[in-house]
Design a protein around this motif. Sequence first.
Motif, short mmCIF file in Angstrom:
data_model
loop_
_atom_site.label_atom_id
_atom_site.label_comp_id
_atom_site.label_asym_id
_atom_site.label_seq_id
_atom_site.Cartn_x
_atom_site.Cartn_y
_atom_site.Cartn_z
N TRP A 1 0.84 -1.21 0.00
CA TRP A 1 0.00 0.00 0.00
C TRP A 1 0.87 1.26 0.00
O TRP A 1 0.47 2.33 -0.46
CB TRP A 1 -0.90 -0.06 1.23
CG TRP A 1 -1.91 1.00 1.46
CD1 TRP A 1 -2.06 1.72 2.61
CD2 TRP A 1 -2.95 1.46 0.57
NE1 TRP A 1 -3.12 2.59 2.49
CE2 TRP A 1 -3.68 2.45 1.24
CE3 TRP A 1 -3.31 1.12 -0.74
CZ2 TRP A 1 -4.76 3.11 0.67
CZ3 TRP A 1 -4.38 1.78 -1.31
CH2 TRP A 1 -5.09 2.75 -0.62
N LYS A 2 2.09 1.13 0.53
CA LYS A 2 3.00 2.28 0.56
C LYS A 2 3.93 2.30 -0.66
O LYS A 2 4.09 3.32 -1.30
CB LYS A 2 3.89 2.21 1.80
CG LYS A 2 3.12 2.38 3.06
CD LYS A 2 4.05 2.54 4.22
CE LYS A 2 3.23 2.87 5.44
NZ LYS A 2 2.36 4.03 5.26
N ILE A 3 4.55 1.15 -0.92
CA ILE A 3 5.57 1.19 -1.96
C ILE A 3 4.94 1.36 -3.35
O ILE A 3 5.57 1.93 -4.24
CB ILE A 3 6.49 -0.06 -1.93
CG1 ILE A 3 5.67 -1.32 -2.18
CG2 ILE A 3 7.28 -0.15 -0.65
CD1 ILE A 3 6.50 -2.42 -2.76
N ALA A 4 3.69 0.90 -3.54
CA ALA A 4 3.10 0.98 -4.88
C ALA A 4 2.95 2.44 -5.36
O ALA A 4 3.41 2.77 -6.46
CB ALA A 4 1.76 0.24 -4.93
N PRO A 5 2.33 3.34 -4.58
CA PRO A 5 2.25 4.72 -5.06
C PRO A 5 3.61 5.39 -5.15
O PRO A 5 3.85 6.21 -6.04
CB PRO A 5 1.35 5.42 -4.01
CG PRO A 5 1.40 4.56 -2.80
CD PRO A 5 1.61 3.16 -3.29
N ALA A 6 4.52 5.02 -4.23
CA ALA A 6 5.85 5.63 -4.26
C ALA A 6 6.56 5.28 -5.57
O ALA A 6 7.12 6.16 -6.25
CB ALA A 6 6.67 5.14 -3.06
N LEU A 7 6.52 4.00 -5.94
CA LEU A 7 7.19 3.56 -7.17
C LEU A 7 6.48 4.10 -8.40
O LEU A 7 7.12 4.57 -9.35
CB LEU A 7 7.24 2.03 -7.23
CG LEU A 7 8.07 1.31 -6.15
CD1 LEU A 7 7.90 -0.19 -6.28
CD2 LEU A 7 9.54 1.70 -6.25
N ALA A 8 5.14 4.02 -8.38
CA ALA A 8 4.39 4.47 -9.56
C ALA A 8 4.69 5.93 -9.86
O ALA A 8 4.80 6.33 -11.03
CB ALA A 8 2.88 4.27 -9.32
N ALA A 9 4.85 6.73 -8.81
CA ALA A 9 5.11 8.16 -9.01
C ALA A 9 6.54 8.44 -9.46
O ALA A 9 6.89 9.59 -9.72
CB ALA A 9 4.79 8.92 -7.72
N GLY A 10 7.38 7.40 -9.52
CA GLY A 10 8.73 7.57 -10.06
C GLY A 10 9.82 7.69 -9.01
O GLY A 10 10.96 8.05 -9.33
N ASN A 11 9.48 7.42 -7.76
CA ASN A 11 10.50 7.45 -6.70
C ASN A 11 11.23 6.12 -6.61
O ASN A 11 10.71 5.09 -7.06
CB ASN A 11 9.82 7.70 -5.34
CG ASN A 11 9.06 9.00 -5.32
OD1 ASN A 11 9.65 10.06 -5.23
ND2 ASN A 11 7.74 8.91 -5.44
N CYS A 12 12.40 6.15 -5.99
CA CYS A 12 13.03 4.91 -5.59
C CYS A 12 12.85 4.79 -4.08
O CYS A 12 12.73 5.80 -3.38
CB CYS A 12 14.49 4.90 -6.00
SG CYS A 12 14.64 4.78 -7.80
N VAL A 13 12.80 3.55 -3.59
CA VAL A 13 12.33 3.33 -2.23
C VAL A 13 13.33 2.53 -1.39
O VAL A 13 13.91 1.56 -1.87
CB VAL A 13 10.98 2.56 -2.26
CG1 VAL A 13 10.48 2.25 -0.86
CG2 VAL A 13 9.91 3.36 -3.03
N VAL A 14 13.48 2.98 -0.14
CA VAL A 14 14.12 2.15 0.89
C VAL A 14 13.00 1.77 1.85
O VAL A 14 12.41 2.64 2.49
CB VAL A 14 15.24 2.91 1.64
CG1 VAL A 14 15.82 2.02 2.73
CG2 VAL A 14 16.33 3.36 0.67
N ALA A 15 12.67 0.48 1.89
CA ALA A 15 11.50 0.05 2.67
C ALA A 15 11.91 -0.87 3.81
O ALA A 15 12.86 -1.64 3.69
CB ALA A 15 10.52 -0.68 1.75
N LYS A 16 11.14 -0.75 4.90
CA LYS A 16 11.38 -1.65 6.04
C LYS A 16 10.09 -2.28 6.51
O LYS A 16 9.22 -1.61 7.06
CB LYS A 16 11.99 -0.86 7.21
CG LYS A 16 12.49 -1.81 8.29
CD LYS A 16 12.64 -1.13 9.63
CE LYS A 16 11.66 -1.59 10.67
NZ LYS A 16 11.47 -3.03 10.83
N PRO A 17 9.95 -3.60 6.30
CA PRO A 17 8.77 -4.29 6.86
C PRO A 17 9.00 -4.53 8.35
O PRO A 17 10.11 -4.36 8.83
CB PRO A 17 8.76 -5.62 6.11
CG PRO A 17 10.02 -5.68 5.30
CD PRO A 17 10.87 -4.50 5.61
N SER A 18 7.96 -4.95 9.04
CA SER A 18 8.13 -5.23 10.47
C SER A 18 9.02 -6.45 10.68
O SER A 18 8.91 -7.45 9.97
CB SER A 18 6.77 -5.47 11.11
OG SER A 18 6.96 -5.95 12.43
#
Length: 480
Positions: A158-175
């Motif tokens: 739910w978080k990474i999808a809009p971030a990536l779609a908008a053209g950002n690169c992501v550093v993500a941390k799951p629980s």
Amino acid sequence: MQKIKNYINGVLTEPVSIHYIDNIDPSTGEVYSMCADSDARDVELAYQAAEAAFEDWANMPVGNRSRIMLRLAELIEKNTDKLALAESIDQGKPVWLAKNGEIPRAQSNIHFFATAIEHFSSEAHPMGNHALNYTLRTPIGVVGCISPWNLPLYLFTWKIAPALAAGNCVVAKPSEVTPMTAYLFSELCIEAGLPKGVLNIVHGLGPKVGSAIVAHEKITAISFTGGTKTGAEIARIAAPMFKKLSLELGGKNPNIIFADCDFDKAVKESVRASFTNQGEICLCGSRLFIERSIYDKFKEAYIKQVSNLKIGDPLLDDTKVGAIASKVHFDKILSYIELAKQEGGTVLTGGNIYKPIGRCANGFFIEPTVIEGLSFDCRTNREEIFGPVVTLQPFDTEEEVLMMANSTTYGLATMMFTENLSRAHRMAANVKSGIVWVNCWLLRDLRTPFGGIKQSGVGREGGLEALRFFTEVKNVCIKL
Ligand code: NAD
């Protein structure tokens, strides 16, 4: 034993520390895999990879970006059974719930934003023939996404999808409590051909990995879902750095049953809203307010259904209530049941640890618990328990229930059951929460704004709100 590695620069990698933490199956209490115990050094590697990938990803034609994400959505669908089983083992939820709810929703999250971005436009404000303003919406750069354990893959995507779609690169941390499906997802990213560095997943403890993401001076936007206390800590670090922040935090949601409701529907939906996912959904209704004229009748019907909920092995198809996600959380819930008793509450059903026979004998199970006789403003009714514990309270008037419903520091969701349309509109306008469900619960359209007010959060996710959050806005004014 299986090792849950980081996903950095397109490759599954060991944490720099080469250290792993135990990952426990809450339905058995046993360690069943090992999760990377990463730290700021891994976050830095992830940032470097994301930074290097940004230029190409941000400038890739939107249709191409969308197609790669759609491949990912397809792969989630293809792997539904595998992901659902993994989620159930990792989190404790019934496997059928993961299979029919959470994993399809993770697929929808990716699909929704992969297609939404193709229709995302910005505004123009012409000033007659004097000048033209137009608005540019550009990706932010490298953003941080931090997610909780209750709906692991659902909230991660739910978080990474809009971030990536908008053209950002992501550093993500799951629980760190439920890292497995994010790990399996990183394998799908490789299979889908997601360019290296576009998404980086760093596993490990919140105060080590999460805080390193938040404190990183080049990661300028943070999207966080989790507890209110953690949200406050994140804001404390991020605010002086002027980062963009989206915070989805805790809840203590009222569920209001008016005497004019469709009775059977209200009982059934209230049971679902109370105990789905063991009550470990931020949107669950944990305070039931029932109009006094139907209080006894509702209580009887509700308790009957609650005591029939089958609790136990999450892998069995007829299990309705699975295991609590961790021992720490299990102990916290039990301490709240004790507190409720000390505060004068009467346990109507449940209230105990549940001990299954066989495979799950050492798992973390708590009976669905219903309590009455508490004041609306005692600690049990003010603090988030986030488990299978619900209180019942009678009310006489709309004004009274509104006051009680609005009396906590939270403001995430409100549910109400009434067949009176005017009352529904009046109440919906006056309850202090970001989401209102009338005669239903958790009926979701991904285009709608999602989030809370007061200490339930800052900002909104969903639809265009999420794409706006993950873009920088710039006005260009041209004198004609
Ligand atoms: P949590 O705040 O303990 O952890 C959430 C995430 O933050 C985890 O990945 C954790 O490792 C990380 N974290 C912990 N300390 C950190 C720090 N100092 N800096 C950065 N990151 C840190 O929450 P939880 O126990 O995993 O989840 C339960 C909470 O989440 C509940 O309060 C629930 O209401 C809330 N929640 C809210 C929503 C929503 O949409 N509003 C949805 C789901 C869950």
